[in-house]
Design a protein around this motif. Sequence first.
Motif, PDB file in Angstrom:
ATOM      1  N   SER A 153       6.337  -6.641  -4.870  1.00  0.00           N
ATOM      2  CA  SER A 153       5.811  -5.434  -5.504  1.00  0.00           C
ATOM      3  C   SER A 153       5.798  -5.636  -7.013  1.00  0.00           C
ATOM      4  CB  SER A 153       6.694  -4.226  -5.152  1.00  0.00           C
ATOM      5  OG  SER A 153       6.708  -4.022  -3.761  1.00  0.00           O
ATOM      6  N   ILE A 188       9.947   0.156 -12.211  1.00  0.00           N
ATOM      7  CA  ILE A 188       9.041   1.177 -12.748  1.00  0.00           C
ATOM      8  C   ILE A 188       9.023   1.235 -14.269  1.00  0.00           C
ATOM      9  CG2 ILE A 188       9.137   2.558 -10.638  1.00  0.00           C
ATOM     10  CD1 ILE A 188      10.999   4.499 -12.241  1.00  0.00           C
ATOM     11  N   MET A 228       1.780  -1.131   1.089  1.00  0.00           N
ATOM     12  CA  MET A 228       2.440   0.026   0.513  1.00  0.00           C
ATOM     13  C   MET A 228       2.355   1.196   1.492  1.00  0.00           C
ATOM     14  SD  MET A 228       1.874   1.654  -3.270  1.00  0.00           S
ATOM     15  CE  MET A 228       0.620   2.872  -2.935  1.00  0.00           C
ATOM     16  N   HIS A 261       9.280  -1.195  -6.559  1.00  0.00           N
ATOM     17  CA  HIS A 261       8.749  -1.603  -7.865  1.00  0.00           C
ATOM     18  C   HIS A 261       9.783  -1.426  -8.974  1.00  0.00           C
ATOM     19  CE1 HIS A 261       4.447  -1.743  -6.714  1.00  0.00           C
ATOM     20  NE2 HIS A 261       4.770  -0.772  -5.873  1.00  0.00           N
ATOM     21  N   VAL A 287      -3.237   4.470  -5.203  1.00  0.00           N
ATOM     22  CA  VAL A 287      -1.975   4.958  -4.640  1.00  0.00           C
ATOM     23  C   VAL A 287      -2.178   6.011  -3.558  1.00  0.00           C
ATOM     24  CG1 VAL A 287      -0.625   4.384  -6.688  1.00  0.00           C
ATOM     25  CG2 VAL A 287      -1.554   6.697  -6.451  1.00  0.00           C
ATOM     26  N   LEU A 299       1.296   9.893 -11.713  1.00  0.00           N
ATOM     27  CA  LEU A 299       1.838   8.556 -11.520  1.00  0.00           C
ATOM     28  C   LEU A 299       1.029   7.532 -12.311  1.00  0.00           C
ATOM     29  CD1 LEU A 299       4.006   6.924 -10.122  1.00  0.00           C
ATOM     30  CD2 LEU A 299       2.511   6.766  -8.135  1.00  0.00           C
ATOM     31  N   ALA A 314       7.819   8.504  -9.678  1.00  0.00           N
ATOM     32  CA  ALA A 314       8.054   7.064  -9.527  1.00  0.00           C
ATOM     33  C   ALA A 314       9.503   6.785  -9.150  1.00  0.00           C
ATOM     34  CB  ALA A 314       7.684   6.324 -10.807  1.00  0.00           C
ATOM     35  N   CYS A 343       8.733   5.231  -5.732  1.00  0.00           N
ATOM     36  CA  CYS A 343       8.263   3.879  -6.052  1.00  0.00           C
ATOM     37  C   CYS A 343       9.377   2.902  -6.385  1.00  0.00           C
ATOM     38  CB  CYS A 343       7.292   3.918  -7.234  1.00  0.00           C
ATOM     39  SG  CYS A 343       5.914   5.061  -7.042  1.00  0.00           S
ATOM     40  N   SER A 344      10.482   3.420  -6.895  1.00  0.00           N
ATOM     41  CA  SER A 344      11.515   2.556  -7.464  1.00  0.00           C
ATOM     42  C   SER A 344      12.273   1.732  -6.434  1.00  0.00           C
ATOM     43  CB  SER A 344      12.493   3.371  -8.309  1.00  0.00           C
ATOM     44  OG  SER A 344      13.185   4.296  -7.486  1.00  0.00           O
ATOM     45  N   HIS A 366       2.416   7.666   0.919  1.00  0.00           N
ATOM     46  CA  HIS A 366       3.367   8.695   0.513  1.00  0.00           C
ATOM     47  C   HIS A 366       2.760  10.093   0.545  1.00  0.00           C
ATOM     48  CE1 HIS A 366       6.524   5.913  -0.538  1.00  0.00           C
ATOM     49  NE2 HIS A 366       5.656   5.194  -1.227  1.00  0.00           N
TER      50      HIS A 366
END
Length: 102
Positions: free
Chosen positions: A51, A39, A79, A37, A72, A92, A29, A33-34, A82
Amino acid sequence: MRLLLLAVIAALPAAAHADEAAERGEWLARQVCSNCHTISARAPAGRNPRSPPFSAIAARPDVTAGTIATYVRQPHANMPDHGLTARQAQDLAAFILAQKPR
């Protein structure tokens, strides 16, 4: 009392596994993701106001580890893809669910 002790001992490996998955998920994350988002409560705020924070995702009543892991890994407009493996998606998901408000 013995049955309770046996149940606790039997649950320890599963709990340890879940903790390890969440730790791997936190690392992931922070990497992917950070940027968008928030997290965790300890992390800086995400830069994309559209987000949702992970705590908000985890608080949704219909969210499970399976729904997060599937979501995800599916490319969608809001999004980037990834290219997560199934295990990364599960890790995750474990981390996201650990952010559920108590």
